[in-house]
Design an enzyme around this catalytic site. Structure first.
Site, PDB file in Angstrom:
ATOM      1  N   LYS A 175       1.291  -0.865   0.355  1.00 40.50           N
ATOM      2  CA  LYS A 175       0.434  -0.132   0.314  1.00 40.50           C
ATOM      3  C   LYS A 175       1.003   0.882   0.124  1.00 40.50           C
ATOM      4  O   LYS A 175       1.578   1.073   0.947  1.00 40.50           O
ATOM      5  CB  LYS A 175      -0.954  -0.154   1.423  1.00 40.50           C
ATOM      6  CG  LYS A 175      -1.839   1.323   0.927  1.00 40.50           C
ATOM      7  CD  LYS A 175      -2.482   1.688   2.445  1.00 40.50           C
ATOM      8  CE  LYS A 175      -1.692   2.498   2.620  1.00 40.50           C
ATOM      9  NZ  LYS A 175      -1.649   4.019   2.557  1.00 40.50           N
ATOM     10  N   SER A 208       5.580   6.763  10.739  1.00 40.63           N
ATOM     11  CA  SER A 208       6.112   7.245  11.556  1.00 40.63           C
ATOM     12  C   SER A 208       6.258   6.536  12.799  1.00 40.63           C
ATOM     13  O   SER A 208       5.459   5.313  12.534  1.00 40.63           O
ATOM     14  CB  SER A 208       4.755   8.268  12.071  1.00 40.63           C
ATOM     15  OG  SER A 208       3.797   8.049  12.058  1.00 40.63           O
ATOM     16  N   GLU A 268      10.758   0.391   9.890  1.00 38.08           N
ATOM     17  CA  GLU A 268      11.725   1.697  10.418  1.00 38.08           C
ATOM     18  C   GLU A 268      10.885   3.464   9.791  1.00 38.08           C
ATOM     19  O   GLU A 268       9.877   2.785   9.163  1.00 38.08           O
ATOM     20  CB  GLU A 268      12.422   1.464   8.392  1.00 38.08           C
ATOM     21  CG  GLU A 268      13.472   2.492   8.490  1.00 38.08           C
ATOM     22  CD  GLU A 268      13.364   3.354   7.313  1.00 38.08           C
ATOM     23  OE1 GLU A 268      13.706   4.372   8.701  1.00 38.08           O
ATOM     24  OE2 GLU A 268      13.254   3.984   6.909  1.00 38.08           O
ATOM     25  N   CYS A 297      13.435  10.321   6.837  1.00 32.93           N
ATOM     26  CA  CYS A 297      13.288  10.039   7.873  1.00 32.93           C
ATOM     27  C   CYS A 297      14.963  10.359   8.776  1.00 32.93           C
ATOM     28  O   CYS A 297      14.689  10.356   9.995  1.00 32.93           O
ATOM     29  CB  CYS A 297      13.149   8.258   7.747  1.00 32.93           C
ATOM     30  SG  CYS A 297      13.989   7.409   6.333  1.00 32.93           S
ATOM     31  N   GLU A 349      10.661  14.651  15.998  1.00 34.01           N
ATOM     32  CA  GLU A 349      11.137  14.834  14.050  1.00 34.01           C
ATOM     33  C   GLU A 349       9.724  15.710  13.515  1.00 34.01           C
ATOM     34  O   GLU A 349       8.614  16.141  13.628  1.00 34.01           O
ATOM     35  CB  GLU A 349       9.890  13.908  13.294  1.00 34.01           C
ATOM     36  CG  GLU A 349      11.242  12.793  13.111  1.00 34.01           C
ATOM     37  CD  GLU A 349      10.682  11.866  11.434  1.00 34.01           C
ATOM     38  OE1 GLU A 349       9.442  11.183  13.254  1.00 34.01           O
ATOM     39  OE2 GLU A 349      11.638  11.338  11.120  1.00 34.01           O
TER      40      GLU A 349
HETATM   41  P1  NAI Z   1       2.124   7.982   8.370  1.00 32.96           P
HETATM   42  O1  NAI Z   1       3.234   7.095   9.429  1.00 32.96           O
HETATM   43  O2  NAI Z   1       1.131   7.917   9.273  1.00 32.96           O
HETATM   44  O3  NAI Z   1       1.733   6.795   7.519  1.00 32.96           O
HETATM   45  C1  NAI Z   1       3.166   6.092   6.679  1.00 32.96           C
HETATM   46  C2  NAI Z   1       1.815   5.399   5.654  1.00 32.96           C
HETATM   47  O4  NAI Z   1       1.055   4.307   6.984  1.00 32.96           O
HETATM   48  C3  NAI Z   1       1.299   5.657   4.846  1.00 32.96           C
HETATM   49  O5  NAI Z   1       1.059   4.581   3.590  1.00 32.96           O
HETATM   50  C4  NAI Z   1      -0.124   5.720   5.602  1.00 32.96           C
HETATM   51  O6  NAI Z   1      -1.460   5.113   5.013  1.00 32.96           O
HETATM   52  C5  NAI Z   1       0.071   4.357   6.279  1.00 32.96           C
HETATM   53  N1  NAI Z   1      -0.531   4.281   8.165  1.00 32.96           N
HETATM   54  C6  NAI Z   1      -0.842   5.189   8.324  1.00 32.96           C
HETATM   55  N2  NAI Z   1      -1.401   4.839   9.631  1.00 32.96           N
HETATM   56  C7  NAI Z   1      -1.863   3.575   9.359  1.00 32.96           C
HETATM   57  C8  NAI Z   1      -2.309   2.791  10.064  1.00 32.96           C
HETATM   58  N3  NAI Z   1      -2.698   2.706  11.660  1.00 32.96           N
HETATM   59  N4  NAI Z   1      -1.857   1.260  10.214  1.00 32.96           N
HETATM   60  C9  NAI Z   1      -0.971   1.088   8.819  1.00 32.96           C
HETATM   61  N5  NAI Z   1      -1.093   1.738   8.250  1.00 32.96           N
HETATM   62  C10 NAI Z   1      -1.153   2.850   8.291  1.00 32.96           C
HETATM   63  O7  NAI Z   1       3.177   8.993   8.643  1.00 32.96           O
HETATM   64  P2  NAI Z   1       1.773  10.706   7.802  1.00 32.96           P
HETATM   65  O8  NAI Z   1       1.261  10.811   9.057  1.00 32.96           O
HETATM   66  O9  NAI Z   1       1.892  10.276   6.294  1.00 32.96           O
HETATM   67  O10 NAI Z   1       3.486  11.691   8.513  1.00 32.96           O
HETATM   68  C11 NAI Z   1       3.405  11.533  10.080  1.00 32.96           C
HETATM   69  C12 NAI Z   1       5.059  11.938  10.060  1.00 32.96           C
HETATM   70  O11 NAI Z   1       5.279  10.620  10.281  1.00 32.96           O
HETATM   71  C13 NAI Z   1       5.620  13.203   9.167  1.00 32.96           C
HETATM   72  O12 NAI Z   1       5.203  14.342   9.736  1.00 32.96           O
HETATM   73  C14 NAI Z   1       6.803  12.164   9.717  1.00 32.96           C
HETATM   74  O13 NAI Z   1       7.215  12.623  11.108  1.00 32.96           O
HETATM   75  C15 NAI Z   1       6.779  11.085  10.005  1.00 32.96           C
HETATM   76  N6  NAI Z   1       6.725  10.031   8.657  1.00 32.96           N
HETATM   77  C16 NAI Z   1       8.092   9.368   9.509  1.00 32.96           C
HETATM   78  C17 NAI Z   1       8.653   9.106   8.009  1.00 32.96           C
HETATM   79  C18 NAI Z   1       9.850   8.314   8.060  1.00 32.96           C
HETATM   80  O14 NAI Z   1      10.129   7.557   6.905  1.00 32.96           O
HETATM   81  N7  NAI Z   1      10.372   7.689   8.709  1.00 32.96           N
HETATM   82  C19 NAI Z   1       7.835   8.671   6.416  1.00 32.96           C
HETATM   83  C20 NAI Z   1       6.701   9.378   6.592  1.00 32.96           C
HETATM   84  C21 NAI Z   1       6.269  10.559   7.332  1.00 32.96           C
END
Ligand code: NAI
Length: 778
Positions: A190, A242, A263, A297, A390
């Site tokens: 996804k 996140s 990760e 990240c 972050e």
């Molecule tokens: P997120 O962690 O919510 O989203 C990442 C992925 O997980 C997306 O595909 C989302 O649809 C999915 N997702 C969200 N909630 C889920 C759940 N409960 N179960 C399974 N999948 C789920 O990150 P988001 O909201 O896009 O960004 C929020 C913050 O997260 C950012 O501001 C940043 O600080 C951090 N982040 C860190 C990343 C990294 O590579 N370490 C990448 C993206 C965001």
């Protein structure tokens, strides 16, 4: 007119990349996308829009995946998996190679599509993201080709559910899909809701490559779709995103017996020593924090600069920031593109506006719309949320340090542990500091270097598991063959309490190298097969767990002892146990009512010799990255490991867990076999006479069901291993979500008895991979 004059007076002329092909591809597909399930695009369902953050224009309509869609995708992946696996590594290698070639052929389309959907500068998509995607598929085509020869006894996990973020949409797809397919798994992936287009274009490439149907399935949607993928009947979940969502996924997968890699976020330090080449360090910092607008990240988002050069460095940095070009991501000369979505821009702005520090916003031009200026914030206290959380935007926080020790201490003052950069022209300083940084990746005089051959991933709350290289593959394979049956708890022998018995002894807990009375003061009677009292074993409680963990934390010097020295101690334990073999064998036989004591003690002695042998040999490798420098993938101890021992074979169960852990520099809090705890308490006398420093091995006895969740929830425990048939895996894994500790739950007898009870699986569980990138060669 001189060249110098031209440079100084020439107006900036935009050099936009053409968007025509990418727009044409979207139009060709109808600009409304369904999922890729079972080799075909399904009809679009209920849709949402994906927009270009730089312009706000709608690019396409994307289907919001329902739980039913996910179920259908998982079923397709399940059907496809056996055939894909049977194709063999060499058969699969052809498909991975074809995908690599197709990515290369369509690299311009993919780069433009990525830039339009995410707002990242085309220069980055074109020169970094997409070439790395192709490299990842090439590298893993090779892994598939070599699998049978180089990974004998390993097999695919089955169906992998993969959920990825928006910051490197296609690259994160490659990191997840390539190793999974190479090892014979099928996937349901996804993509993030803000950036689904390159994943859908990849789906198109999978069809062009003739990939068998169902091997790759792509289901689009938001967090609810992601949660459905996690909840589905998959054999592994791989997630990048996140830390908060990572924690939820840890909880959602607890006790399901499926593999998990996370990760997660970071707040990576960027350390500049006064003897660094300051101009290079400024350039490196541009890469570290303004690469992809800081939406990375492992962004070097926390600058730590040595006091003596802080002013000079900040001046040069501000001057450089003023020259950064912010604007249209499709312009080939842009340094910082658009923020991925207005929601994210608001989030960044709110965090910066609430900051109590000195805020410097780059004096460069910032267009209206979804853009945020490169920003530097100084004067924050170490506990300030901006220093700890972050920001995930083009915002750098800065503080100063005086000594290398202070730099290390400040760098490690975070709940994260993803990456770190060290800048110094002095090799001694750089290579002295690198090992002390708690991070999965360390760049010496560099930042944000990645490669398919170099493992990437974090420690602490940055998650667990590695992506890339041989190390990354273990997350997509398991030992071949059927697993043994679940071990059943062994009932302790009963005795007649009323009948007075001569008490042999009252055992104690073993904490910090000393015999310790249990905090609660209680002990339980241990009887032999005939109901005769053998002795009493203390009943540890949560206070004892805390004391043992504190002692283990305090023994951190063990990790720094040389592997040679640790080996000597293990040999010595083995030798001392061998000298008392008869006594221990008789004790075990009496405890268990069996006759296997002699063989069990011999196996224990052997285990110590085996791991003494391994102590200085499980040391990592150098990865062949196609850029200047070496990526050295080192094996570091996890830290403090909580070990719940199996019921049967009470001494071998303990030794099988303790020996590999301490051989590689960990400290252990072991909870002994519940029905036969006295084998472990007796063993403490061997530890006491074998030069094991206090706190390296701590032994508790008592009800594992009560002690396991306490260990799993303890924030100073880095990993929990459970080989106990009594422990509820779901409870342990759920409790471990607090600090995202690693868990290793095994409940089959086969996992620790006999030959399967020692070797690489144990050594891997006892270590973390730390990838250190060092300049090397011209
Ligand atoms: P997120 O962690 O919510 O989203 C990442 C992925 O997980 C997306 O595909 C989302 O649809 C999915 N997702 C969200 N909630 C889920 C759940 N409960 N179960 C399974 N999948 C789920 O990150 P988001 O909201 O896009 O960004 C929020 C913050 O997260 C950012 O501001 C940043 O600080 C951090 N982040 C860190 C990343 C990294 O590579 N370490 C990448 C993206 C965001």
């Amino acid at each position: 007119m001189t060249v110098k004059h031209l440079f100084e007076s020439m107006d900036y002329g935009p050099a936009p990349e053409a968007a025509g092909d990418a727009l044409a591809w979207i139009t060709d597909q109808g600009a409304r996308f369904g999922h890729l399930i079972d080799g075909a695009f399904a009809a679009p369902g209920q849709t949402f829009e994906t927009r270009n953050p730089a312009t706000g224009e709608v690019l396409a309509e994307i289907t919001q995946g329902t739980p039913e869609d996910v179920t259908a995708a998982v079923a397709a992946a399940r059907r496809a998996q056996p055939k894909w696996d049977k194709l063999g590594g060499k058969g699969r290698a052809r498909f991975l190679y074809a995908l690599a070639r197709l990515v290369q052929k369509h690299s311009r389309l993919l780069a433009v599509l990525e830039t339009m959907d995410s707002g990242k500068p085309i220069r980055e998509a074109r020169d970094i993201d997409i070439p790395l995607v192709a490299r990842h598929f090439y590298h893993h085509a090779g892994m598939a080709q070599l699998m049978e020869a180089e990974l004998p006894g390993r097999t695919a996990l089955g169906v992998c559910g993969q959920v990825i973020p928006w910051n490197f949409p296609l690259l994160m797809l490659a990191w997840k899909v390539a190793p999974a397919l190479a090892m014979g798994n099928t996937v349901v992936l996804k993509p993030a809701e803000w950036t689904p287009l390159t994943a859908l274009c990849f789906a198109d490439l999978c069809q062009q490559a003739g990939l068998p149907k169902g091997v790759v399935n792509i289901v689009t949607g938001d967090s609810a779709t992601g949660a459905a993928v996690v909840a589905a009947e998959v054999d592994k979940v791989a997630f990048t995103g996140s830390t908060d969502v990572g924690r939820k996924i840890r909880e959602a997968t607890a006790g399901r017996g499926i593999a998990l890699t996370l990760e997660l976020g970071g707040k990576s330090p960027y350390i500049v020593f006064e003897d660094a080449d300051l101009d290079s360090a400024v350039e490196g910092l541009v890469d570290a924090i303004w690469f992809n607008g800081g939406q990375v990240c492992c962004a070097g988002s926390r600058l730590l600069v040595q006091e003596g050069v802080a002013e000079t460095f900040h001046n040069r940095l501000r001057a450089r920031m003023d020259k950064l070009r912010v604007g249209d991501p499709l312009d080939k000369s842009i340094d910082v593109g658009a923020i991925v979505d207005p929601v994210q821009k608001e989030r960044i702005a709110a965090l910066v506006d609430a900051s109590g520090g000195w805020v410097y916003r780059a004096a460069c031009e910032v267009p209206a719309g979804c853009y945020y200026p490169p920003t530097l914030i100084a004067g924050l206290s170490p506990a300030d949320p901006l220093m700890q959380e972050e920001i995930f935007g083009p915002v750098l926080v800065s503080s100063t340090f005086r000594t290398p020790d202070e730099a290390v201490q400040m760098a490690n003052n975070t709940r994260y542990g993803l990456a770190a950069s060290v800048w110094s022209e002095n090799i001694n300083t750089a290579l002295d500091v690198a090992p002390k940084l708690v991070a999965g990746v360390v760049w010496v005089n560099g930042s944000n270097m990645f490669d398919a051959a170099a493992p990437f991933g974090g420690v602490r709350e940055s998650g667990f598991g590695r992506e890339g290289g041989w190390e990354g593959l273990s997350a997509y394979t398991k030992p071949a063959g059927k697993r043994g049956a679940m071990a059943k708890p062994v009932a302790p022998f009963d005795g007649a309490e009323a009948e007075p018995q001569p008490v042999d002894r009252t055992a104690k807990l073993y904490i910090g190298g000393k015999q310790a009375r249990p905090d609660g003061g209680y002990a339980q009677n241990i009887y032999d097969k005939r109901g005769k009292l053998i002795g009493q074993a203390p009943i540890a409680n949560r206070k004892d767990v805390r004391n043992a963990v504190e002692a283990a934390r305090g023994a951190s010097g063990w990790a720094g002892a040389s592997a040679h020295n640790r080996a000597q101690v293990l040999y010595y334990i083995g030798e001392n146990l061998a000298a008392r073999a008869e006594e221990f064998a008789a004790g075990i036989d009496r405890l268990t009512g069996g006759k296997g004591g002699k063989a069990e003690v011999a196996a224990c002695v052997d285990r110590f010799f085996t791991y003494a042998g391994w102590a200085d040999k499980f040391d990592g490798r150098v990865a062949q990255a196609p850029i200047r420098g070496l990526a050295v993938a080192l094996r570091e101890p996890c830290g403090v490991i909580g070990a719940l021992c199996p019921d049967e074979m009470p001494l071998l169960g303990l030794v099988s867990l303790v020996a590999p852990a301490i051989a590689l520099g960990n400290r252990v809090v072991a909870v002994a076999s519940e029905p036969f705890p006295l084998a472990a308490t007796d063993f403490t006398s061997v530890l006491e006479t074998s030069d094991v420093p206090g706190g390296v091995v701590n032994i508790l006895t008592g009800p594992q069901v009560d002690l396991a969740p306490v260990l799993a929830a303890h924030l100073d425990v880095d990993a929990v291993w459970s080989f106990s048939p009594r422990v509820d895996a779901a409870k342990v894994e759920r409790a471990s979500a607090g600090n995202l500790k690693r868990t290793w739950i095994q409940t089959t007898a086969r996992d620790w008895q006999g030959a399967a009870g020692e070797g690489r699986a144990f050594l891997e569980a006892a270590t973390e991979v730390k990838t250190v990138w060092v300049p090397y060669g011209a």
